[in-house]
Design an enzyme around this catalytic site. Sequence first.
Site, short mmCIF file in Angstrom:
data_model
loop_
_atom_site.label_atom_id
_atom_site.label_comp_id
_atom_site.label_asym_id
_atom_site.label_seq_id
_atom_site.Cartn_x
_atom_site.Cartn_y
_atom_site.Cartn_z
N GLU A 283 0.83 -1.20 0.00
CA GLU A 283 0.00 0.00 0.00
C GLU A 283 0.87 1.26 0.00
O GLU A 283 0.56 2.25 -0.66
CB GLU A 283 -0.92 -0.02 1.23
CG GLU A 283 -2.14 0.86 1.10
CD GLU A 283 -3.19 0.51 2.15
OE1 GLU A 283 -4.08 -0.29 1.83
OE2 GLU A 283 -3.13 1.01 3.28
N GLU A 286 2.00 1.69 -3.42
CA GLU A 286 0.88 2.14 -4.24
C GLU A 286 0.66 3.65 -4.05
O GLU A 286 0.47 4.39 -5.02
CB GLU A 286 -0.39 1.36 -3.88
CG GLU A 286 -1.58 1.72 -4.77
CD GLU A 286 -2.90 1.07 -4.31
OE1 GLU A 286 -2.89 0.31 -3.33
OE2 GLU A 286 -3.93 1.36 -4.97
N CYS A 303 -8.52 -2.12 4.22
CA CYS A 303 -8.38 -3.31 5.10
C CYS A 303 -9.69 -3.75 5.72
O CYS A 303 -9.78 -4.84 6.26
CB CYS A 303 -7.45 -3.04 6.27
SG CYS A 303 -6.00 -2.14 5.85
N SER A 323 -7.56 1.94 -2.19
CA SER A 323 -6.35 1.17 -2.48
C SER A 323 -6.78 -0.17 -3.07
O SER A 323 -7.77 -0.75 -2.65
CB SER A 323 -5.57 0.94 -1.19
OG SER A 323 -4.67 -0.13 -1.37
N LYS A 362 -15.64 -9.74 7.95
CA LYS A 362 -14.60 -10.59 7.35
C LYS A 362 -15.18 -11.89 6.82
O LYS A 362 -14.62 -12.52 5.93
CB LYS A 362 -13.51 -10.90 8.39
CG LYS A 362 -12.66 -9.70 8.77
CD LYS A 362 -11.53 -9.46 7.80
CE LYS A 362 -10.80 -8.17 8.10
NZ LYS A 362 -10.00 -7.71 6.96
N GLU A 365 -16.33 -10.98 3.46
CA GLU A 365 -15.17 -10.74 2.59
C GLU A 365 -14.59 -12.05 2.07
O GLU A 365 -14.28 -12.17 0.88
CB GLU A 365 -14.09 -9.97 3.37
CG GLU A 365 -12.86 -9.66 2.54
CD GLU A 365 -11.75 -9.00 3.36
OE1 GLU A 365 -11.49 -9.45 4.49
OE2 GLU A 365 -11.16 -8.03 2.87
N GLU A 370 -14.10 -12.54 -5.71
CA GLU A 370 -12.74 -12.14 -6.09
C GLU A 370 -11.68 -12.89 -5.30
O GLU A 370 -10.50 -12.85 -5.65
CB GLU A 370 -12.52 -10.64 -5.85
CG GLU A 370 -13.45 -9.70 -6.59
CD GLU A 370 -14.77 -9.47 -5.84
OE1 GLU A 370 -15.63 -8.81 -6.40
OE2 GLU A 370 -14.95 -9.97 -4.72
N CYS A 508 -10.69 -2.21 14.67
CA CYS A 508 -11.01 -3.63 14.86
C CYS A 508 -11.19 -4.01 16.33
O CYS A 508 -11.90 -4.96 16.64
CB CYS A 508 -9.91 -4.50 14.28
SG CYS A 508 -9.45 -4.03 12.62
#
Lengths: 599, 168
Positions: A283, A286, A303, A323, A362, A365, A370, A508
């Site tokens: 990142e 990036e 994230c 990102s 999560k 996710e 993907e 988190c």
Amino acid sequence: MSLVNLTIDNIKVAVEPGTTILEAARKVGITIPTLCASTELGHTPGACRVCLVEVQGQRGLTASCVFPVWEGMVVRTTTEAVRNARRMVVELLLSNHPAECNYCIRNANCELQKVAEYTGVRELRFAIPTMSKEDAIDESSPSVVRDTRKCINCHRCVTVCAQVQTVSVLTPSFRGSSTTVAPPFDLPLMETNCTGCGQCINVCPVGALYEKDDIDKVWKALQDPTKHVVVQAAPAVRVQLGEEFGMPVGSLVTGKLIAALRKLGFHKVFDTNFTADLTIIEEGNELLKRVKEGGTLPMITSCSPGWIKFCEHFYPDLIPHLSTCKSPQMMFGALAKTYYAEISGIDPKDIVSVSIMPCTAKKFEAQRPEMCSSGFRDVDYVLTTRELGRMIKQAGIEFVGLADEEYDAPMGEYTGAATIFGTTGGVMEAALRTVYAVVTGENLGDLNVTPVRGLEGVKAATLTVGDLGPVSVAVAHGLANARTVLDQIREGKSPYAFIEVMCCAGGCIGGGGAPHPTTNDVRKRRAAGLYKDDGTVQKYRQSHESPSVKKLYEVFLKEPLGHKSHKLLHTHYVNRGTELPHKEKGPAVCKPAKKGAGH
Amino acid sequence: MKAKARNADIDISKEFTPEQLKKVDKIIEKFKDRPGALIPVLEEAQMVLEFLPMPILKIIAGGLNLPLSQVYGVVTFYSFFTMTPRGKYTVRVCLGTACYVRGGKAIYDNIKKELNVEEGETTDDRMFTLETVRCIGACGLGPVIFVNDNVHGRLKPAKIKDVLSKYN
Ligand code: SF4
Ligand code: SF4
Ligand code: SF4
Ligand code: FES
């Protein structure tokens, strides 16, 4: 302003005008039971009436959570009338409540059980049949389960979802005895804009909202002799898990966590922190690339999967700002079935990858189509901190007495920069440390970037980074705060180059998979545990110093943002929009890549 | 879960005339920037359309920039608003104590089965809307039902079919 004087149970109290009786009583250590009120949320609907007290001169009893004090007020909280009325209120709440405590997810951890205990309910004089389970339970979401039967209509979830997260999925609907809290038109959660953040779970006093339980699938994998089961644990888990076993809030229990995972039978105990460090490398590069090549800025961190889903629903026009880095969990998953498979000589089809997360989003996710970059489901199962706590109990492991153990190599090594990913501001701090070092060739004078720490909703800082000059950054946590920085971008007025967004208040450590309860005080103590790990435990405090990450680039990835990184560590997003109902496809089945692909 | 009054697939372009829909847009336009616009908009829209199915509530939510959940919450809170079209006949079953003990529940269950609807719903052919009421003072005749203004008393479950077949 002059204080207001009153007496509660013969104790004199002086408080600010406008204070409620409940708050005044708490100040002098008098406990009044509550169910619907959450002072931290600013949520006091005065609905449940378990907080009744007697105010001299008032007819009837008064709900203390909404009633402001006045000069000379005399309050009694334990008279017979009060005790009887409270008990009656709880009996009424229980009258249409399924008596399932023994096998309820909130058993021994339920606010309704607790008030039933505190008010001394010993019999149920009223009983109204409850809805059938089939009608009441919505399991459409991989993150959050709703059981309407157990809802006591406190509406805390409505407030958190609308005010803190500005998603507004849940609403009180109908009224009188048919009142329910539900998404519009009773749509299954998965067909709404729900982010899966689980903040509604964290405020629910009962077992009406809870995480989708995936423990049995993990047990099954562990007991399958043909499977090699690897596990990763997210940064925040090490400062949460102890709470499940009565340890002080925010205890740093990394060593016991590892020992417990090993006892449960995981073949390799790794750490999401390993890929948190990796995220910073990818990142950070990036960001530098975008700055140098005139890419889309500000760049926003990616994230936090609840945040990502929120962006895809409500701000799809800002997707180019995200990102392209996968979250540390998904980077780990992709590497577990490629890099790790390669160096350990294990066929990736035999590897089961499990993650322990402080997060319910999560779970969603990990099911995204993907997330099959290894040719397999990169992360097979996600357990929340609460689920891991239950699993450890099921296994009869005495957690508190466990001797500390160490992570396995190579995907268990990490720096302090990775640990602080678990709290708001942590990703930003970690990124600044590394970006500064990469650009200037020197370390930041003080590695503690304190302006981005703490619980303020939006934090900003400006740092001069060598040739780049001053770089302005912002940190937002909780989706209402995210909207503030996002609307600035939409209006073309964002002064920032880089923004960290975490879906949940506190980051988190306050995730939807955290032990109950999570309050601001709890958030602070968990964050302190993470900063302790960063400041005093870890040898390295900058992601680019992690020897295992260096090695990973050397032998496998070759270079940041390179070909392999692109394939395994970066992703893309979809425009979901807000039109209801959404028709999500179920979790995609990953097609195994041809042999040799991804290598 | 029961899709109570969801009406998700109603095609509003078939259900309402273009004029009706234009009126709804105008109503939204009129109240848009006023605080507390939701309830007056719902009221006027229902006057134009007679009922407020999901696609209409979505238009109103979008137009007023409110979450659909909030609009839905308000519509279900006030019994004045309805998300389902009304049938030609409204069948009201008394479930007051007197009727209940004389078999009102069985009558009610039977009608639900006969019409294949739940409380508050309308049959697909738009003939009947089913509702329940608490005691309307016809206890002597219990169990009773009303079909629009007609009272049918001393009912037996077996006679339901006959009674309903008179209405068409
Ligand atoms: S929600 Fe609480 S009171 Fe209700 S069944 Fe579960 S543990 Fe018992
Ligand atoms: S998981 Fe988050 S977005 Fe979904 S209903 Fe709960 S609070 Fe709202
Ligand atoms: S689901 Fe939980 S938080 Fe929401 S209203 Fe019901 S009891 Fe309260
Ligand atoms: S806590 Fe006071 S009314 Fe619920």
